[in-house]
Each structure stands twice: as C-alpha cells, then as structure tokens.
Scaffold this motif. Sequence first.
Motif, PDB file in Angstrom:
ATOM      1  N   LYS A   1     -32.971  24.873 -11.907  1.00 44.03           N
ATOM      2  CA  LYS A   1     -32.857  24.609 -10.338  1.00 44.03           C
ATOM      3  C   LYS A   1     -34.280  24.651  -9.855  1.00 44.03           C
ATOM      4  CE  LYS A   1     -30.577  26.054  -6.157  1.00 44.03           C
ATOM      5  NZ  LYS A   1     -29.735  27.237  -5.511  1.00 44.03           N
ATOM      6  N   TYR A   2     -35.257  25.552 -10.351  1.00 45.28           N
ATOM      7  CA  TYR A   2     -36.330  25.592  -9.939  1.00 45.28           C
ATOM      8  C   TYR A   2     -37.221  24.336 -10.542  1.00 45.28           C
ATOM      9  CZ  TYR A   2     -41.207  27.456  -9.016  1.00 45.28           C
ATOM     10  OH  TYR A   2     -42.492  27.654  -8.717  1.00 45.28           O
ATOM     11  N   LYS A   3     -36.884  23.987 -11.898  1.00 43.09           N
ATOM     12  CA  LYS A   3     -37.473  22.847 -12.425  1.00 43.09           C
ATOM     13  C   LYS A   3     -37.282  21.381 -11.597  1.00 43.09           C
ATOM     14  CE  LYS A   3     -37.146  20.454 -16.865  1.00 43.09           C
ATOM     15  NZ  LYS A   3     -36.679  20.041 -18.124  1.00 43.09           N
ATOM     16  N   ARG A   4     -35.978  21.345 -11.271  1.00 45.30           N
ATOM     17  CA  ARG A   4     -35.692  20.249 -10.598  1.00 45.30           C
ATOM     18  C   ARG A   4     -36.512  20.321  -9.063  1.00 45.30           C
ATOM     19  NH1 ARG A   4     -30.328  21.474 -12.303  1.00 45.30           N
ATOM     20  NH2 ARG A   4     -29.564  22.279 -10.045  1.00 45.30           N
ATOM     21  N   HIS A   5     -36.633  21.390  -8.438  1.00 42.76           N
ATOM     22  CA  HIS A   5     -37.231  21.430  -7.338  1.00 42.76           C
ATOM     23  C   HIS A   5     -38.580  20.918  -7.623  1.00 42.76           C
ATOM     24  CE1 HIS A   5     -39.073  23.056  -3.687  1.00 42.76           C
ATOM     25  NE2 HIS A   5     -39.738  23.876  -4.419  1.00 42.76           N
ATOM     26  N   LEU A   6     -39.229  21.749  -8.292  1.00 44.11           N
ATOM     27  CA  LEU A   6     -40.766  21.004  -8.835  1.00 44.11           C
ATOM     28  C   LEU A   6     -40.926  19.648  -9.274  1.00 44.11           C
ATOM     29  CD1 LEU A   6     -41.919  24.049 -11.097  1.00 44.11           C
ATOM     30  CD2 LEU A   6     -42.578  23.602  -8.597  1.00 44.11           C
ATOM     31  N   GLU A   7     -40.003  19.135  -9.934  1.00 39.68           N
ATOM     32  CA  GLU A   7     -39.902  17.537 -10.439  1.00 39.68           C
ATOM     33  C   GLU A   7     -39.817  16.780  -8.988  1.00 39.68           C
ATOM     34  OE1 GLU A   7     -36.903  17.343 -13.083  1.00 39.68           O
ATOM     35  OE2 GLU A   7     -38.104  17.887 -14.786  1.00 39.68           O
ATOM     36  N   GLU A   8     -39.082  16.984  -8.239  1.00 39.06           N
ATOM     37  CA  GLU A   8     -38.971  16.450  -6.943  1.00 39.06           C
ATOM     38  C   GLU A   8     -40.242  16.632  -6.003  1.00 39.06           C
ATOM     39  OE1 GLU A   8     -36.958  14.058  -3.946  1.00 39.06           O
ATOM     40  OE2 GLU A   8     -36.429  14.425  -6.213  1.00 39.06           O
ATOM     41  N   ARG A   9     -40.758  17.908  -5.761  1.00 38.04           N
ATOM     42  CA  ARG A   9     -42.022  17.983  -5.156  1.00 38.04           C
ATOM     43  C   ARG A   9     -42.989  16.970  -5.674  1.00 38.04           C
ATOM     44  NH1 ARG A   9     -44.199  18.900  -0.666  1.00 38.04           N
ATOM     45  NH2 ARG A   9     -45.768  20.225  -0.728  1.00 38.04           N
ATOM     46  N   TYR A  10     -43.196  17.281  -7.159  1.00 27.92           N
ATOM     47  CA  TYR A  10     -44.255  16.558  -7.443  1.00 27.92           C
ATOM     48  C   TYR A  10     -44.073  15.083  -7.374  1.00 27.92           C
ATOM     49  CZ  TYR A  10     -47.022  14.579 -11.345  1.00 27.92           C
ATOM     50  OH  TYR A  10     -48.273  13.724 -12.094  1.00 27.92           O
ATOM     51  N   ARG A  11     -42.801  14.670  -7.711  1.00 25.65           N
ATOM     52  CA  ARG A  11     -42.925  13.009  -7.193  1.00 25.65           C
ATOM     53  C   ARG A  11     -42.972  12.609  -5.912  1.00 25.65           C
ATOM     54  NH1 ARG A  11     -39.501   9.928  -5.008  1.00 25.65           N
ATOM     55  NH2 ARG A  11     -38.051  11.509  -4.201  1.00 25.65           N
ATOM     56  N   LYS A  12     -42.716  13.397  -4.875  1.00 23.70           N
ATOM     57  CA  LYS A  12     -43.079  13.198  -3.478  1.00 23.70           C
ATOM     58  C   LYS A  12     -44.519  13.249  -3.275  1.00 23.70           C
ATOM     59  CE  LYS A  12     -38.776  14.770  -1.522  1.00 23.70           C
ATOM     60  NZ  LYS A  12     -38.106  15.859  -0.531  1.00 23.70           N
ATOM     61  N   LEU A  13     -45.129  14.094  -3.717  1.00 24.17           N
ATOM     62  CA  LEU A  13     -46.701  14.281  -3.537  1.00 24.17           C
ATOM     63  C   LEU A  13     -47.454  13.127  -4.100  1.00 24.17           C
ATOM     64  CD1 LEU A  13     -47.042  18.293  -4.063  1.00 24.17           C
ATOM     65  CD2 LEU A  13     -47.594  16.842  -2.061  1.00 24.17           C
ATOM     66  N   VAL A  14     -46.999  12.847  -5.346  1.00 30.54           N
ATOM     67  CA  VAL A  14     -47.831  11.523  -6.067  1.00 30.54           C
ATOM     68  C   VAL A  14     -47.371  10.401  -5.355  1.00 30.54           C
ATOM     69  CG1 VAL A  14     -47.769  10.131  -8.058  1.00 30.54           C
ATOM     70  CG2 VAL A  14     -47.750  12.343  -8.183  1.00 30.54           C
ATOM     71  N   GLU A  15     -46.264  10.303  -4.574  1.00 30.87           N
ATOM     72  CA  GLU A  15     -45.914   9.107  -3.834  1.00 30.87           C
ATOM     73  C   GLU A  15     -46.891   9.144  -2.519  1.00 30.87           C
ATOM     74  OE1 GLU A  15     -42.044   7.833  -1.485  1.00 30.87           O
ATOM     75  OE2 GLU A  15     -41.640   8.023  -3.708  1.00 30.87           O
ATOM     76  N   ARG A  16     -46.957  10.227  -2.149  1.00 35.05           N
ATOM     77  CA  ARG A  16     -47.767  10.309  -0.738  1.00 35.05           C
ATOM     78  C   ARG A  16     -49.152  10.007  -1.009  1.00 35.05           C
ATOM     79  NH1 ARG A  16     -47.216  15.973   2.073  1.00 35.05           N
ATOM     80  NH2 ARG A  16     -45.176  15.361   2.011  1.00 35.05           N
TER      81      ARG A  16
ATOM     82  N   ARG B   1     -45.363  25.218 -16.900  1.00 30.04           N
ATOM     83  CA  ARG B   1     -44.993  26.520 -17.341  1.00 30.04           C
ATOM     84  C   ARG B   1     -43.672  26.650 -17.204  1.00 30.04           C
ATOM     85  NH1 ARG B   1     -48.984  29.377 -12.741  1.00 30.04           N
ATOM     86  NH2 ARG B   1     -50.898  28.632 -13.678  1.00 30.04           N
ATOM     87  N   VAL B   2     -42.826  26.263 -16.324  1.00 32.48           N
ATOM     88  CA  VAL B   2     -41.584  26.307 -16.443  1.00 32.48           C
ATOM     89  C   VAL B   2     -40.822  25.555 -17.832  1.00 32.48           C
ATOM     90  CG1 VAL B   2     -39.292  25.660 -15.459  1.00 32.48           C
ATOM     91  CG2 VAL B   2     -41.168  26.552 -13.752  1.00 32.48           C
ATOM     92  N   LYS B   3     -41.287  24.291 -18.128  1.00 29.13           N
ATOM     93  CA  LYS B   3     -40.799  23.877 -19.302  1.00 29.13           C
ATOM     94  C   LYS B   3     -41.020  24.545 -20.481  1.00 29.13           C
ATOM     95  CE  LYS B   3     -41.153  18.971 -17.763  1.00 29.13           C
ATOM     96  NZ  LYS B   3     -41.827  17.802 -17.722  1.00 29.13           N
ATOM     97  N   TYR B   4     -42.324  25.334 -20.681  1.00 28.47           N
ATOM     98  CA  TYR B   4     -42.401  26.007 -21.794  1.00 28.47           C
ATOM     99  C   TYR B   4     -41.613  27.433 -21.819  1.00 28.47           C
ATOM    100  CZ  TYR B   4     -44.935  29.429 -24.623  1.00 28.47           C
ATOM    101  OH  TYR B   4     -45.404  30.229 -25.574  1.00 28.47           O
ATOM    102  N   LEU B   5     -41.492  27.822 -20.651  1.00 28.12           N
ATOM    103  CA  LEU B   5     -40.228  29.061 -20.367  1.00 28.12           C
ATOM    104  C   LEU B   5     -39.067  28.538 -20.827  1.00 28.12           C
ATOM    105  CD1 LEU B   5     -41.485  30.868 -17.209  1.00 28.12           C
ATOM    106  CD2 LEU B   5     -41.621  31.840 -19.621  1.00 28.12           C
ATOM    107  N   ASN B   6     -38.472  27.586 -20.572  1.00 30.23           N
ATOM    108  CA  ASN B   6     -37.442  26.724 -20.800  1.00 30.23           C
ATOM    109  C   ASN B   6     -37.093  26.689 -22.392  1.00 30.23           C
ATOM    110  OD1 ASN B   6     -34.683  26.193 -20.343  1.00 30.23           O
ATOM    111  ND2 ASN B   6     -35.313  23.866 -19.805  1.00 30.23           N
ATOM    112  N   LYS B   7     -38.207  26.218 -23.023  1.00 30.37           N
ATOM    113  CA  LYS B   7     -38.308  25.915 -24.276  1.00 30.37           C
ATOM    114  C   LYS B   7     -38.097  27.246 -25.018  1.00 30.37           C
ATOM    115  CE  LYS B   7     -41.217  23.149 -26.441  1.00 30.37           C
ATOM    116  NZ  LYS B   7     -42.551  22.407 -26.801  1.00 30.37           N
ATOM    117  N   GLU B   8     -38.788  28.320 -24.581  1.00 29.42           N
ATOM    118  CA  GLU B   8     -38.956  29.632 -25.197  1.00 29.42           C
ATOM    119  C   GLU B   8     -37.508  30.224 -25.185  1.00 29.42           C
ATOM    120  OE1 GLU B   8     -41.255  31.535 -26.961  1.00 29.42           O
ATOM    121  OE2 GLU B   8     -42.089  29.619 -26.884  1.00 29.42           O
ATOM    122  N   ILE B   9     -37.008  30.113 -24.016  1.00 24.50           N
ATOM    123  CA  ILE B   9     -35.575  30.871 -23.743  1.00 24.50           C
ATOM    124  C   ILE B   9     -34.694  30.038 -24.635  1.00 24.50           C
ATOM    125  CG2 ILE B   9     -33.728  31.029 -22.169  1.00 24.50           C
ATOM    126  CD1 ILE B   9     -35.818  31.536 -19.814  1.00 24.50           C
TER     127      ILE B   9
END
Length: 65
Positions: free
Chosen positions: A9-24, A52-60
């Motif tokens: 859920k946090y990963k999806r939130h960060l991806e959406e936030r990143y996409r919006k910021l790059v677009e802006r 960091r979240v992607k790394y943690l996800n891979k570790e988990i």
Amino acid sequence: MLKINQLHKYKRHLEERYRKLVERANDYKYVDECKSDRSAFKAMKVLEKLNRVKYLNKEISNSIV
C-alpha cells in the motif's frame, strides 16, 4: 501478512506521489523554473523512499521463501 500488505500500500502511494511530482515538474518547466525545481527535488526524495521500500519488499520476499 499484514506488514506485507502495508508495504504494498505504501509502495503504491509513493509511486502515485512520484508520478504526480514528475508531471508537475514537467508542467512548470517553461512557466516557473523554481516550482519545477522544487517538484523535481521532492520527486527525487520520494524516489529514494520508493527504492528503500522496493529493497525491503525484496528482502521480505526472500525471507518468506
């Protein structure tokens, strides 16, 4: 399992936030350079968190298997 769901859920939130910021940042590129730079900087910070979240996800995922 709950923590994995929270991580996704946090990963999806960060991806959406990143996409919006790059677009802006791209939208303001020719209008207001300062706003564009700020948005690009925030996007870089969000990208760091996303990596960091992607790394943690891979570790988990590796520890579960």
